[in-house]
Design a protein around this motif. Structure first.
Motif: not given
Ligand SMILES: NC(=O)c1ccc[n+]([C@@H]2O[C@H](COP(=O)([O-])OP(=O)(O)OC[C@H]3O[C@@H](n4cnc5c(N)ncnc54)[C@H](O)[C@@H]3O)[C@@H](O)[C@H]2O)c1
Length: 316
Positions: A230-236
């Motif tokens: 659901k979150s916008e977080v990516c490439n982690e």
């Protein structure tokens, strides 16, 4: 869910397995469309407890290039990639098979995610990529020096996904436990103790039992995965664990009490390659995805013991 209220679709490889089936439950509950791709080599359709009419299931291997048809037909918005060869011992004896599933199979999945414009891939990696910890708790900046082919194939998967130019989250999980886990899994010491305590069978502890591990309850994994979707977080790259260490002796004693197990453990020689202590930090996971109230081990063990009663009643 996006503002157009279209049902978003998540393809889960390995979705009929232990962790995958719990993630499927959470996704269905949250209104996502779920498509599972699994060859049922260790998974089982009985693991899928949620409304099966909400799930589309394909029995296929991730190494098979014809699975492109599934991507073309289903056009998933997200992919959670869990299907894997998961045994450290098997990988040491059969590195070609391990690499075939974990590396070649993953490259197949990532290529298709790229080709069919998947918005984000979430993949399951492991604490085994770190090797012997140099400090505790191990955070994501710790060196990666895998001591097994399994750790190496997972690290290679991580490196591939980064180069595919598809938004990704790599989760490095510690030892996961909970209902639906198979006792044949090496990481499943809790499930092994659970089965043996119920059957009143002898339990072996390798080494002096003072080795520290951190165990994370499977539904906590499902929750953080849902938040990652659901979150916008990516490439982690993100560890996920309980961040709490317990010795194998302490674990044994907690479970002995819950199961009313009458015997003492049998101590056996330490196994070659066993890491002394391992605790993963979940500080970054909390910063990125918000605070997750990790299930306390006593509660998780109690839930596991209760689930077994339910299953046993159902079987009668
Ligand atoms: N359980 C843990 O403690 C733990 C810890 C760290 C990482 N992981 C990772 O989490 C993921 C899920 O693990 P799990 O414990 O649920 O294991 P599992 O064996 O229960 O699930 C794996 C699923 O993948 C399927 N599968 C295996 N090979 C396949 C293939 N070639 N094609 C299609 N499907 C295939 C199996 O049938 C099974 O349903 C794995 O990637 C594992 O490496 C697990």
């Amino acid at each position: 869910m996006d503002s157009s209220s279209k049902v978003e679709k998540v393809l889960i490889t390995g979705g009929a397995g232990f962790i995958g089936s719990h993630i499927s439950d959470r996704l269905v509950e949250s209104g996502f469309g779920v498509v599972i791709l699994d060859d049922l080599s260790s998974g089982n359709l009985n693991n899928l407890k949620c409304d099966s009419s909400k799930i589309k299931f394909y029995q296929s291997k991730i190494t098979d290039t014809s699975i492109e048809e599934i991507f073309a037909k289903e056009k998933p918005d997200y992919c959670i990639h869990l299907a894997a060869q998961t045994s450290v011992n098997h990988a040491m004896g059969a590195p070609l098979n391990d690499a075939d599933i974990n590396i070649i199979g993953s490259v197949n999945i990532f290529s298709l995610c790229k080709k069919y414009n998947v918005k984000k891939v979430i993949m399951a990696s492991t604490a085994a990529v770190y090797g012997e910890p140099k400090y505790l708790p191990v955070d994501e900046n710790h060196d990666v020096t895998p001591m097994s082919f399994y750790g190496l194939s997972k690290l290679t998967m991580e490196n591939y996904v980064k180069l595919f130019n598809v938004p990704y989250i790599i989760f490095r999980f510690s030892n996961v436990y909970g209902p639906r886990q198979k006792s044949s899994h090496e990481s499943g010491v809790i499930k092994i103790f659970h089965d043996r305590m119920i059957a009143k069978e002898e339990i072996s502890i390798y080494g002096d039992g003072e080795q520290v591990r951190d165990f994370v309850y499977v539904d906590d994994i499902a929750q953080v995965t849902l938040r990652a979707i659901k979150s916008e977080v990516c490439n982690e790259i993100v560890n996920f664990s309980s961040n709490t260490g317990v010795t194998i002796n302490e674990l044994f004693n907690m479970m002995k009490e819950i199961y009313n197990y009458p015997y003492l453990p049998q101590y056996k020689e330490k196994r070659i390659g066993d890491i002394k202590d391992s605790i993963l930090s979940n500080k970054k996971a909390k910063e990125l995805f918000g605070s997750i109230e990790c299930t306390d081990l006593t509660k998780g063990l109690f839930l596991l013991s209760k689930d077994c009663d339910v299953v046993q009643k159902e079987r009668k």
